[in-house]
Scaffold this active site. Structure first.
Site, short mmCIF file in Angstrom:
data_model
loop_
_atom_site.label_atom_id
_atom_site.label_comp_id
_atom_site.label_asym_id
_atom_site.label_seq_id
_atom_site.Cartn_x
_atom_site.Cartn_y
_atom_site.Cartn_z
N VAL B 99 -1.16 -1.85 5.27
CA VAL B 99 -2.57 -2.17 5.45
C VAL B 99 -2.87 -3.37 4.55
CG1 VAL B 99 -4.94 -1.33 5.21
CG2 VAL B 99 -3.10 0.27 5.84
N CYS B 100 -3.61 -4.32 5.09
CA CYS B 100 -4.10 -5.45 4.29
C CYS B 100 -2.91 -6.18 3.64
CB CYS B 100 -5.13 -4.94 3.28
SG CYS B 100 -6.22 -6.19 2.56
N SER B 101 -3.03 -6.52 2.37
CA SER B 101 -1.96 -7.28 1.72
C SER B 101 -0.73 -6.43 1.42
CB SER B 101 -2.47 -7.95 0.45
OG SER B 101 -3.09 -7.02 -0.40
#
Lengths: 207, 207
Positions: B99-101
Site C-alpha cells: 500500500v502506498c510507498s
C-alpha cells in the site's frame, strides 16, 4: 485542537484508525488514544493491539472525542468509568463523535436523547432504545454530536468534521494526502445495494 | 490463509489497518503483525503504536504479505533485515502486496523489476527507479504482486485481493460488514479532481 479516541477491549480497529489518520494528518491536530489504563488494548479480532498512551483521568477535557465501535461495546456499556468519561468530556467538547456501534456508548452516556443519530446498518433501529431518532445516513450531524455508520464510514465522518473544525481546503488537502478517492471493487457496502442474502452472512462475520 | 503485515518505524497507520480489517473479518484468515522485534511500533505521526506480535524470524512463510507505506520507508529501504524478509517471504507467497510507498520496499527487495505497479500519486514516477512500470491506477495486479495507491487505497486493494483469494461473495460480505459504501464529502482525493494548488499542500502534510 486536541482529539481523544477512547479504546476498550474488542473495539474494531478501522473505526478508530480511519478517523485517527484523517485527524493526525491535519495541521495543528494532536490525537491521543486513551483507555482505562495506558498500554495495549486488543481489538475485536484478537490480532491487533493499539497502545493507549493516556488514561481517562489524564485527558479530562479534549476538544474532540471519537468513540469507535466494535463487538466490545456490549461489555463497554457496563463500563461505568468509560461512560462517565464520555459524559464528562462531552460537557466541554467542541465535537462529540462516534463510529459504528460507538454510537451506543454515546447513548449509554446519555448523549443521544432527542438527537438524530446513526450507526452500523445491522442495529440502526436499536438506537431508539437510547432516545435517539435513528437515521439511515452515512454521517449524521446533530448539534455538536456527529455519528457515523459502520466501520469504514469513520473516514467520511472525520473529513466532514475536519472541514467544520478548520476549513474545507484543509479537509480536502488531507483527503488528497491520503488519496481518498475510493473505488470499491463491488457495490456491496450497503444493504440497499448488496446482493440478496448477503446481510446475514455479513453479520455472522462481525459476531 | 495466513497474512503477515510487516511494521517499521514511521509507517502510516491506515495503510496497515485498512487491509488488516478487511482480511481479519474474512473467514479463515489469520493476520499477524510482524517486525524486527515483537512489541509496539510507532507510526509516522508519533501518536499511535501498533503491536507486532511476532518477529520476522517467527513468520518466514506467510501466504500473503501486505507491506504498508509511510515516511519511514526512506529509512526502511536501508533496513537489510526487512528487505531480506520481504524477498524471502515472496518466494513462497500466494500474494505479495503493498500500500502506498510500501511499493518502494517491494522495489528495494527486488520484486518490481519489469512489473506494472502503483504507489501514492506524489511519487509514482519514482517507481521506475526500481525497474517497474508506474501505473496510475488505484490497484494494480501483476501476477502475484498487487500494489495499491496512497494510504486509503489499501481497503480497495484488500477487497480485490480477498475476492481472488477466496471468492467474490466473501469479499462482498466483508465489504457489507464494514459498511464500505464510501461517500467522501469532497471530490479531492485524486490530483485529477482536486482543486488547483492543493497537491503541494497535501504533500506538506505528509512530510
Amino acid at each position: 485542537m486536541h482529539v481523544a479516541i477512547p479504546l476498550y477491549p474488542r473495539f474494531t480497529a478501522l473505526d478508530a484508525v480511519g478517523p485517527y489518520t484523517v485527524m493526525a494528518f491535519a495541521p495543528g491536530c494532536t490525537v491521543t488514544f486513551v483507555a482505562a489504563r495506558t498500554g495495549p488494548v486488543v481489538d475485536d479480532r484478537g490480532s491487533l493491539s493499539l497502545t493507549a498512551t493516556a488514561s481517562f483521568q489524564d485527558v479530562p477535557r479534549p476538544e474532540v472525542i471519537i468513540v469507535p465501535g466494535g463487538p466490545g461495546t456490549v461489555e463497554a456499556l457496563q463500563d461505568a468509568d468509560l461512560l462517565a468519561w464520555i459524559a464528562a468530556a462531552h460537557e466541554h467538547t467542541a465535537w462529540t463523535t462516534s463510529v459504528c456501534s460507538g454510537a451506543f456508548l454515546l447513548g449509554g452516556a446519555g448523549l443521544l436523547t432527542g438527537r438524530r443519530a446513526t450507526t452500523h446498518w445491522g442495529w440502526l433501529e436499536q438506537l431508539a432504545g437510547f432516545g435517539a431518532e435513528p437515521v439511515s445516513e452515512r454521517v449524521v450531524v446533530d448539534g455538536k454530536v456527529v455519528t457515523a455508520a459502520g466501520v469504514s464510514s469513520g473516514i467520511d465522518m472525520a473529513l466532514t468534521l475536519l472541514a467544520r473544525m478548520s476549513d474545507v481546503t484543509t479537509a480536502q488537502a488531507v483527503q488528497l494526502a491520503i488519496e481518498y478517492a475510493p473505488e470499491p471493487p463491488f457495490d456491496a457496502g450497503s444493504p440497499a445495494t448488496a446482493p440478496e442474502g448477503l446481510a446475514g452472512r455479513a453479520l455472522q462475520l462481525i459476531a
